[in-house]
Scaffold this active site. Structure first.
Site, PDB file in Angstrom:
ATOM      1  N   CYS A  12     -19.159  -2.475   0.833  1.00 37.65           N
ATOM      2  CA  CYS A  12     -18.341  -1.313   1.175  1.00 37.65           C
ATOM      3  C   CYS A  12     -19.025  -0.601   2.335  1.00 37.65           C
ATOM      4  O   CYS A  12     -20.244  -0.672   2.494  1.00 37.65           O
ATOM      5  CB  CYS A  12     -18.212  -0.386  -0.031  1.00 37.65           C
ATOM      6  SG  CYS A  12     -17.209   1.097   0.274  1.00 37.65           S
ATOM      7  N   HIS A  15     -16.583   3.165  -4.640  1.00 43.58           N
ATOM      8  CA  HIS A  15     -15.717   4.325  -4.439  1.00 43.58           C
ATOM      9  C   HIS A  15     -15.906   5.393  -5.512  1.00 43.58           C
ATOM     10  O   HIS A  15     -15.024   6.232  -5.729  1.00 43.58           O
ATOM     11  CB  HIS A  15     -14.243   3.910  -4.341  1.00 43.58           C
ATOM     12  CG  HIS A  15     -13.935   3.177  -3.070  1.00 43.58           C
ATOM     13  ND1 HIS A  15     -12.669   2.780  -2.713  1.00 43.58           N
ATOM     14  CD2 HIS A  15     -14.747   2.759  -2.055  1.00 43.58           C
ATOM     15  CE1 HIS A  15     -12.712   2.148  -1.547  1.00 43.58           C
ATOM     16  NE2 HIS A  15     -13.971   2.130  -1.130  1.00 43.58           N
ATOM     17  N   ARG A  22       0.837  -1.206   0.000  1.00 44.34           N
ATOM     18  CA  ARG A  22       0.000   0.000   0.000  1.00 44.34           C
ATOM     19  C   ARG A  22       0.870   1.253   0.000  1.00 44.34           C
ATOM     20  O   ARG A  22       0.546   2.232  -0.682  1.00 44.34           O
ATOM     21  CB  ARG A  22      -0.913  -0.011   1.228  1.00 44.34           C
ATOM     22  CG  ARG A  22      -1.788   1.228   1.333  1.00 44.34           C
ATOM     23  CD  ARG A  22      -2.707   1.164   2.535  1.00 44.34           C
ATOM     24  NE  ARG A  22      -3.568   2.332   2.581  1.00 44.34           N
ATOM     25  CZ  ARG A  22      -4.563   2.483   3.442  1.00 44.34           C
ATOM     26  NH1 ARG A  22      -4.817   1.534   4.329  1.00 44.34           N
ATOM     27  NH2 ARG A  22      -5.304   3.567   3.417  1.00 44.34           N
ATOM     28  N   TYR A  45     -14.487   9.762  -1.925  1.00 42.23           N
ATOM     29  CA  TYR A  45     -13.512   9.368  -2.951  1.00 42.23           C
ATOM     30  C   TYR A  45     -13.611  10.255  -4.192  1.00 42.23           C
ATOM     31  O   TYR A  45     -12.681  10.287  -5.002  1.00 42.23           O
ATOM     32  CB  TYR A  45     -13.703   7.897  -3.336  1.00 42.23           C
ATOM     33  CG  TYR A  45     -13.203   6.936  -2.298  1.00 42.23           C
ATOM     34  CD1 TYR A  45     -11.878   6.534  -2.266  1.00 42.23           C
ATOM     35  CD2 TYR A  45     -14.061   6.430  -1.324  1.00 42.23           C
ATOM     36  CE1 TYR A  45     -11.409   5.655  -1.303  1.00 42.23           C
ATOM     37  CE2 TYR A  45     -13.617   5.548  -0.354  1.00 42.23           C
ATOM     38  CZ  TYR A  45     -12.288   5.174  -0.348  1.00 42.23           C
ATOM     39  OH  TYR A  45     -11.831   4.304   0.610  1.00 42.23           O
ATOM     40  N   ASN A  65     -10.633  -4.573  -1.300  1.00 46.84           N
ATOM     41  CA  ASN A  65     -10.536  -3.570  -2.357  1.00 46.84           C
ATOM     42  C   ASN A  65      -9.592  -4.003  -3.473  1.00 46.84           C
ATOM     43  O   ASN A  65      -8.666  -4.769  -3.229  1.00 46.84           O
ATOM     44  CB  ASN A  65     -10.028  -2.246  -1.765  1.00 46.84           C
ATOM     45  CG  ASN A  65     -11.118  -1.509  -1.015  1.00 46.84           C
ATOM     46  OD1 ASN A  65     -12.249  -1.454  -1.456  1.00 46.84           O
ATOM     47  ND2 ASN A  65     -10.769  -0.937   0.127  1.00 46.84           N
TER      48      ASN A  65
END
Length: 421
Positions: free
Chosen positions: A164, A194, A90, A244, A144
């Site tokens: 989500c 998102h 990440r 987002y 995700n």
């Protein structure tokens, strides 16, 4: 009832455990299996999970294992919450795209594609092993990028629904602002994972009064602050975009912010170290307050509600999920995966009708849907050219020179996770 959580060693898991304990009348779990290859983390999380169940008087049995096949055998539902490559991957997703002036984020842009490429093959392997041991099990995906992962599962023929926590977060916040109970708030929630907008906030159900105009008029400043968008933007849109959408509506501003502060991955990694130390305390028998800062708020409530509805034991009749479009948004292919309100039951999720979508949103949804299709092709079949095509199609990239550079960087940073590289 047996439920299995793959990625059970995650620091998220106590949030899920707390929800299972509190909402046991909705979802009466008899056996809960936490599966994770990280035995050290799993031991800490599993110990806290058992103490939470004991404190709240839950009679269910909690099992921890690193053996995936044993863990999913006989499960009625399998929840996926894994992170391939961990926080180290990440950190890369959030860093190298910034070198091209593109947003660095783990679920959208080049970083989101990298996560999809690492994740889809692993999830499909897990799902196949679930199908071998129990073909009737439901797979609930919280991993995700949820939209792409769920589409991969559905196209492979699995009984899968994507989940989500954005919608349930809005539901809770709006209920508090309006002074009503959360279950009284029904969202007209539309878009892709998102990439969603609340186009209506209804009291009492899908046919209830739409109080979104009143919500924005009376509480627009609070909503705008929460989204980190200017109040006039909300007034002009007349809807509430997911947070987002800031990556799209204020891209360059976000890039500058990301360049000048520690990454979210670094913050989360530090938080996880502290949380795991807490989890090792044998006196701790509830989720710590710090966990609220980790992310995933209300995930447990959403997961319990969805699992209960799919397994025929209860749950809300209408829930926001990720599932096939099937004509719901007529400007998208039927096999696109969308995130909308759906009727959820033992046969799965059926999207509720959606009002005609403003072209301002429909255009972006169609654009990102095309990217997601190309991203899935790259994840399934590999190859530099497929990665390049997906990056070129993404509205946050779109220039061939950026796509070329980002393709090379994505492959270089993820080679150990890409069988074809």
């Amino acid at each position: 009832m047996k439920l299995t959580v793959v990625g059970g060693g995650s620091t998220y898991t106590p949030e899920l455990i707390d929800g299972f304990a509190r909402l046991r009348d909705t979802l009466p779990v008899e056996e809960l299996v936490l599966v994770d290859p990280a035995a050290d983390r799993l031991e800490l999380v599993g110990g806290l999970a058992r103490r939470i169940f004991a404190k709240q008087g839950h009679p269910g049995r909690i099992v921890t294992t690193s053996d995936l096949d044993a863990g999913v055998e006989g499960a009625d539902a399998v929840l996926l919450q894994l992170r391939v490559g961990g926080q180290a991957a990440r950190q890369q997703d959030e860093t190298w795209p910034l070198e091209c002036g593109c947003v660095g984020q783990e679920t959208t842009g080049a970083g989101g594609l990298a996560k999809a490429l690492r994740t889809v093959p692993v999830v499909l392997d897990i799902a196949e092993r679930v199908r071998r041991t129990n073909p009737d099990a439901w797979i609930i995906d919280f991993t995700n990028p949820v939209g792409i992962v769920t589409r991969a599962l559905l196209e492979a023929g699995h009984r899968a629904v994507g989940l989500c926590n954005v919608a349930i977060g809005f539901q809770r916040k709006f209920a508090k602002l309006l002074g009503v109970a959360p279950h009284d708030v029904h969202l007209d929630h539309m878009g892709l994972n998102h990439l969603t907008w609340e186009t209506g906030v209804r009291l009492g159900g899908p046919e209830g009064e739409n109080v979104l105009p009143r919500l924005l008029a009376e509480h627009g400043d609070a909503v705008a602050e929460d989204l980190r968008l200017p109040r006039p933007v909300l007034d002009r849109l007349g809807v509430v975009p997911s947070y987002y959408l800031r990556y799209f509506y204020a891209h360059d501003q976000v890039v500058e912010e990301l360049r000048t502060k520690p990454s979210r991955a670094a913050e989360v990694a530090a938080m996880e170290r502290e949380l795991l130390e807490m989890y090792g305390d044998p006196a701790l028998d509830e989720k710590p307050a710090l966990l609220a800062k980790r992310g995933g708020a209300y995930y447990s409530e959403a997961a319990v509600d969805l699992a209960a509805a799919l397994l025929g034991g209860g749950g809300s009749p209408y829930q926001v999920v990720n599932t096939y479009n099937r004509g719901t948004l007529p400007f998208l292919p039927d096999d696109a995966v969308i995130e909308v309100q759906a009727a959820v039951g033992a046969k799965g999720a059926t999207p509720l009708p959606v009002a005609p979508v403003d072209p301002l949103y429909a255009g972006l949804v169609a654009h990102v849907t095309t990217y997601e299709q190309l991203a899935l092709e790259a994840a399934l079949h590999g190859g530099r050219e497929r990665v390049f095509r997906a990056l070129l199609a993404h509205p946050l990239i779109g220039q061939y020179s950026y796509a070329e550079t980002l393709t090379d960087q994505l492959i270089a940073h993820n080679r150990e996770h890409l069988a074809w590289a």
